[in-house]
Design a protein around this motif. Structure first.
Motif, PDB file in Angstrom:
ATOM      1  N   MET A   1       0.848  -1.191   0.000  1.00 14.09           N
ATOM      2  CA  MET A   1       0.000   0.000   0.000  1.00 14.09           C
ATOM      3  C   MET A   1       0.880   1.236   0.000  1.00 14.09           C
ATOM      4  N   PRO A   2       0.670   2.175  -0.938  1.00 14.25           N
ATOM      5  CA  PRO A   2       1.514   3.359  -1.014  1.00 14.25           C
ATOM      6  C   PRO A   2       1.302   4.273   0.182  1.00 14.25           C
ATOM      7  N   LEU A   3       2.338   5.055   0.492  1.00 17.10           N
ATOM      8  CA  LEU A   3       2.249   6.029   1.575  1.00 17.10           C
ATOM      9  C   LEU A   3       1.401   7.213   1.116  1.00 17.10           C
ATOM     10  N   VAL A   4       0.299   7.472   1.797  1.00 14.82           N
ATOM     11  CA  VAL A   4      -0.590   8.573   1.436  1.00 14.82           C
ATOM     12  C   VAL A   4      -1.010   9.304   2.708  1.00 14.82           C
ATOM     13  N   LEU A   5      -1.532  10.501   2.535  1.00 15.89           N
ATOM     14  CA  LEU A   5      -2.080  11.276   3.638  1.00 15.89           C
ATOM     15  C   LEU A   5      -3.586  11.085   3.663  1.00 15.89           C
ATOM     16  N   GLN A   6      -4.130  10.858   4.841  1.00 18.81           N
ATOM     17  CA  GLN A   6      -5.574  10.729   4.982  1.00 18.81           C
ATOM     18  C   GLN A   6      -6.193  12.105   5.216  1.00 18.81           C
ATOM     19  N   PHE A   7      -7.317  12.338   4.588  1.00 15.24           N
ATOM     20  CA  PHE A   7      -8.012  13.616   4.747  1.00 15.24           C
ATOM     21  C   PHE A   7      -8.437  13.798   6.202  1.00 15.24           C
ATOM     22  N   PRO A   8      -8.117  14.953   6.805  1.00 12.18           N
ATOM     23  CA  PRO A   8      -8.564  15.194   8.186  1.00 12.18           C
ATOM     24  C   PRO A   8     -10.072  15.412   8.203  1.00 12.18           C
ATOM     25  N   ASN A   9     -10.780  14.506   8.799  1.00 13.62           N
ATOM     26  CA  ASN A   9     -12.244  14.522   8.732  1.00 13.62           C
ATOM     27  C   ASN A   9     -12.804  15.633   9.621  1.00 13.62           C
ATOM     28  N   ILE A  10     -12.835  16.855   9.080  1.00 14.73           N
ATOM     29  CA  ILE A  10     -13.344  18.018   9.797  1.00 14.73           C
ATOM     30  C   ILE A  10     -14.812  18.195   9.443  1.00 14.73           C
ATOM     31  N   ASP A  11     -15.646  18.353  10.434  1.00 15.27           N
ATOM     32  CA  ASP A  11     -17.070  18.543  10.193  1.00 15.27           C
ATOM     33  C   ASP A  11     -17.280  19.869   9.457  1.00 15.27           C
ATOM     34  N   PRO A  12     -17.892  19.859   8.260  1.00 14.03           N
ATOM     35  CA  PRO A  12     -18.119  21.108   7.530  1.00 14.03           C
ATOM     36  C   PRO A  12     -19.090  22.057   8.222  1.00 14.03           C
ATOM     37  N   VAL A  13     -19.828  21.540   9.217  1.00 15.02           N
ATOM     38  CA  VAL A  13     -20.767  22.371   9.983  1.00 15.02           C
ATOM     39  C   VAL A  13     -20.096  22.789  11.287  1.00 15.02           C
ATOM     40  N   ILE A  14     -20.007  24.086  11.523  1.00 13.55           N
ATOM     41  CA  ILE A  14     -19.394  24.589  12.759  1.00 13.55           C
ATOM     42  C   ILE A  14     -20.311  24.313  13.949  1.00 13.55           C
ATOM     43  N   PHE A  15     -21.585  24.679  13.808  1.00  9.99           N
ATOM     44  CA  PHE A  15     -22.566  24.346  14.847  1.00  9.99           C
ATOM     45  C   PHE A  15     -23.958  24.422  14.235  1.00  9.99           C
ATOM     46  N   ARG A 164      -6.375  15.987  -9.038  1.00  8.11           N
ATOM     47  CA  ARG A 164      -6.280  14.778  -9.843  1.00  8.11           C
ATOM     48  C   ARG A 164      -5.494  13.702  -9.087  1.00  8.11           C
ATOM     49  N   PRO A 165      -5.693  12.449  -9.453  1.00 11.32           N
ATOM     50  CA  PRO A 165      -4.920  11.365  -8.825  1.00 11.32           C
ATOM     51  C   PRO A 165      -3.414  11.583  -8.989  1.00 11.32           C
ATOM     52  N   PRO A 180     -10.146   6.341 -10.494  1.00  9.15           N
ATOM     53  CA  PRO A 180     -10.564   6.057 -11.870  1.00  9.15           C
ATOM     54  C   PRO A 180     -10.205   4.628 -12.260  1.00  9.15           C
ATOM     55  N   GLU A 181     -10.866   4.120 -13.270  1.00 12.65           N
ATOM     56  CA  GLU A 181     -10.671   2.722 -13.667  1.00 12.65           C
ATOM     57  C   GLU A 181      -9.235   2.414 -14.064  1.00 12.65           C
ATOM     58  N   TRP A 182      -8.562   3.403 -14.621  1.00 14.68           N
ATOM     59  CA  TRP A 182      -7.216   3.154 -15.123  1.00 14.68           C
ATOM     60  C   TRP A 182      -6.145   3.311 -14.044  1.00 14.68           C
ATOM     61  N   TRP A 183      -6.543   3.674 -12.807  1.00 14.58           N
ATOM     62  CA  TRP A 183      -5.551   3.901 -11.755  1.00 14.58           C
ATOM     63  C   TRP A 183      -5.020   2.559 -11.240  1.00 14.58           C
ATOM     64  N   PRO A 184      -3.694   2.384 -11.144  1.00 17.03           N
ATOM     65  CA  PRO A 184      -3.119   1.104 -10.702  1.00 17.03           C
ATOM     66  C   PRO A 184      -3.153   0.962  -9.184  1.00 17.03           C
ATOM     67  N   GLY A 185      -4.199   0.401  -8.654  1.00 16.46           N
ATOM     68  CA  GLY A 185      -4.280   0.201  -7.209  1.00 16.46           C
ATOM     69  C   GLY A 185      -5.654   0.519  -6.679  1.00 16.46           C
ATOM     70  N   ASP A 186      -5.879   0.128  -5.416  1.00 18.92           N
ATOM     71  CA  ASP A 186      -7.175   0.335  -4.780  1.00 18.92           C
ATOM     72  C   ASP A 186      -7.236   1.650  -4.008  1.00 18.92           C
ATOM     73  N   VAL A 187      -6.086   2.250  -3.733  1.00 17.64           N
ATOM     74  CA  VAL A 187      -6.039   3.509  -2.989  1.00 17.64           C
ATOM     75  C   VAL A 187      -5.637   4.619  -3.948  1.00 17.64           C
ATOM     76  N   CYS A 188      -6.431   5.657  -3.981  1.00 22.92           N
ATOM     77  CA  CYS A 188      -6.202   6.742  -4.933  1.00 22.92           C
ATOM     78  C   CYS A 188      -5.996   8.063  -4.183  1.00 22.92           C
ATOM     79  N   ALA A 189      -4.738   8.475  -4.059  1.00 27.80           N
ATOM     80  CA  ALA A 189      -4.443   9.772  -3.465  1.00 27.80           C
ATOM     81  C   ALA A 189      -4.569  10.856  -4.530  1.00 27.80           C
TER      82      ALA A 189
END
Length: 301
Positions: A1-15, A164-165, A180-189
């Motif tokens: 599995m390639p080294l990637v950064l995970q998106f910081p799951n910030i709630d788009p709603v402040i309150f 883009r990937p 996308p279908e042509w991307w080599p792998g299951d994880v797409c950064a």
């Protein structure tokens, strides 16, 4: 599995607040608009409080007038941004469903349309108060990167307008962004293109314009800062569009980047996006403003 950064799951709603059976929410995107306009207003007040920055050591507005100008800017940004999105990006859909045009809360704003709305607001306000149009426009141009910076950060928090990937080390996995279908792998950064735009269109352009105004006195040449902004934003947008995922309405299996003009087929084909097409006139107009300003300055000397 390639080294990637995970998106910081910030709630788009402040309150959120439940009021009379309805839920009212304040989102980061709305907050970006509000804070950007307010900070831009205060920055303009700060600029006009320093008459030595302006031609003849005389500011184009009083300290009170930017507050009036703010109303025109709000209307210009909202109306122009929405109508620009409708006309430039999704006209067919809105012609079939015209009532959807007013649903701004569902998203869909165009910077280029918002900019045209701001231009209209500047013209209306300056003419109504007999103010020097180009100097008022220079002040607004100085403040605009603040809103761009905050708006792109809000895009990032919302997890939208991703890039883009890519296999670069800082590639980020965004939720809802399938490989996308042509991307080599299951994880797409993907490129965090929102942050690229925040840095270039926002922070860098803001600092560049401040240096040119405070260190080199470019506010004393009417229209010159407008030229810097138009050229700088347009060039930055044209560059970042090469890393940004295209708009969905233009994407097809043979056109994965959403080009509106293509030179070949497949994911490696070169092309031009709608954002680039709309940015080219900005660069040309900016260069024209700069050339006109330099010639005017030479004649005055």
């Amino acid at each position: 599995m390639p080294l990637v950064l995970q998106f910081p799951n910030i709630d788009p709603v402040i309150f959120s607040v439940d009021l009379f059976g309805a839920t009212l929410s304040l989102r980061w995107y709305a907050m970006a608009y509000i804070v950007g306009l307010l900070l831009g207003w205060r920055y303009i007040v700060w600029l006009v409080s320093r008459p030595r920055l302006w031609p003849g050591d005389r500011a184009p507005m009083t300290r009170e007038q930017p507050e009036e100008l703010l109303t025109y800017m709000v209307l210009g940004v909202v109306l122009g941004g929405r109508l620009g999105y409708v006309l430039f990006y999704n006209l067919g859909q809105y012609l079939e469903n015209p009532l959807e045009i007013i649903k701004v809360w569902d998203g869909g704003m165009s910077f280029h349309g918002g900019m045209l709305g701001v231009v209209a607001g500047i013209l209306l306000y300056a003419r109504s108060r007999a103010l020097p149009v180009l100097q008022v426009a220079d002040a607004v141009a100085m403040a605009t990167p603040i809103g761009l910076l905050l708006g792109r950060l809000a895009n990032f928090i919302n997890g939208e307008l991703w890039g883009r990937p890519t296999d670069v080390p800082w590639g980020m996995v965004f939720p809802g962004a399938p490989c996308p279908e042509w991307w080599p792998g299951d994880v797409c950064a993907r490129h965090p293109s929102q942050l690229y735009e925040a840095g270039l269109e926002g922070l860098l352009l803001l600092l560049l314009m401040a240096v040119l105004a405070f260190r080199f006195g470019w506010l004393k040449a009417p229209g010159r800062m407008v030229g810097v902004f138009l050229t700088g934003y347009g060039a930055a947008r044209i560059l970042v569009e090469n890393f940004r995922q295209g708009d969905g309405q233009f994407i097809t299996p043979d056109n994965p980047w959403g080009h509106i003009f293509r030179f070949g087929t497949g994911p490696e084909a070169m092309g031009v996006t709608m954002g680039q097409v709309l940015s080219v006139p900005m660069v040309l107009a900016g260069l024209a403003f700069l050339a006109w300003s330099w010639r005017r300055g030479r004649r005055a000397a």
